[in-house]
Design a protein around this motif. Sequence first.
Motif: not given
Length: 152
Positions: A37-40, A23-27, A30-32
Amino acid sequence: NAKVKRSLLSAHRVGDLERIAEEMAGEAERKAAEVKALKERVFRAMIDMKRARDLEKMNSDMDDAQKELEMKAVQLKNLMKKAWQGMVESRRTRELERIADEMAVQLQSKADTLKHKIREGLLRAHRAGELLEIRDELDELADSVAVLDDEA
């Protein structure tokens, strides 16, 4: 801190640790992805801003160039106007010179004609003896004028 340690040990025993890690890896993924996306978006916004500045600068440069062209057009128009006036004046001057030359030619022609007529008249008068008669008359007139001057 101890409480977290106990819950992790108990979760490890139950097998929840793998699920939490997943879950943490998935989270984290997702955050990455969100950060990416925010960086782009930020990068695109920066590029758009740069383009907008470039477009703004280009627009400003085009406005300056347009003003310069308009100014040069006015200068060219004034120069053409002066050139035209110069040509008209030159044409007038040439025309006046031509008229003066024609008048000089006509005057010379008339003078030559008159000179020729006078020469022929004097020659005819000489042959006819009229010049001697005129000389005698002029001598008499000169004598009478001299007598009048002496009396006065």
